[in-house]
Design an enzyme around this catalytic site. Sequence first.
Site, PDB file in Angstrom:
ATOM      1  N   PRO A   1      25.872  95.337  18.223  1.00  0.00           N
ATOM      2  CA  PRO A   1      25.844  96.008  16.916  1.00  0.00           C
ATOM      3  C   PRO A   1      24.702  97.028  16.867  1.00  0.00           C
ATOM      4  O   PRO A   1      23.567  96.700  17.186  1.00  0.00           O
ATOM      5  CB  PRO A   1      25.572  94.871  15.926  1.00  0.00           C
ATOM      6  N   GLU A   2      25.031  98.256  16.535  1.00  0.00           N
ATOM      7  CA  GLU A   2      24.032  99.312  16.428  1.00  0.00           C
ATOM      8  C   GLU A   2      23.728  99.568  14.950  1.00  0.00           C
ATOM      9  O   GLU A   2      24.351  98.977  14.073  1.00  0.00           O
ATOM     10  CB  GLU A   2      24.553 100.593  17.104  1.00  0.00           C
TER      11      GLU A   2
END
Length: 272
Positions: A2-3
């Site tokens: 997850p960014e």
Amino acid sequence: MPELPEVEVTRRGIDEPLRGARVLAVRLGKPLRWPLGCPAETLVGSTVGPVSRRGKYLWLPLQGSGGLLVHLGMSGSLALGAAAAPAGPHDHFDLVTSHGTLRLTDPRRFGAVVWSPAIDSGPAAKLLAPLGHEPFDPALTPALFHAGLRRRRTAVKTVLLEGSLVVGAGNIYACEALFVAGIDPRTRAERISRPRAERLLAALRETLARALDVGGSTLRDFRDVHGMSGEFQAEARVYGRERLACGRCGGTVRRIVQNQRSTFFCPGCQTR
Ligand SMILES: [Zn+2]
């Protein structure tokens, strides 16, 4: 992984529904990257305030009991469910509230939920201290960004990924922003001119804004936020496009490795 855009989309998805929710119970699964840091029962009875984000961390203030700093690690996701379904083998934290159960699912367990007395003291302050500027913070001016690059001797791509100057430039977004700005990812940060620094900052903001747009539609369709980077990637101009033609100049996109991470770029469009 997850960014920043996925984390921000997650924040938008849980912030309003959780506001004013009373904590009824806390359930812990297997150990995560860091321990909770307080007896779980001390959180019961507190009220959830507005959820904020700093870098890839979410902060859930619990009025009367400090707050929780949440990181999704390599594979974590947060979901707010109406009823508490039985926890699966990868569900390692439940915050059972009067507005539903907030659940952290994290197969690789690099994520964490850490209690802190406030966001600017205790463990939260310590974990957030190394983070660079927020990419959309107006205080991050082109002049400040350029000055930060001038102080760093490593490759500009590496500086972006480190997050000590600006947060949010994960691998895909760093590659895309450098393409948009026309900068070779191997260029030493200190050698980037002021006009190019300004173009790079604008390109990073544009790239992240586009990812947030894609994430917004993901959220509306109630699809998994993990599908987001895949969807954004489908429109990427260099990321994941090794040996394919550059859409701008017709040249061939190259892949190199920098600090054990793949970098994609177009030697025709990106110069030192
Ligand atoms: Zn090109």
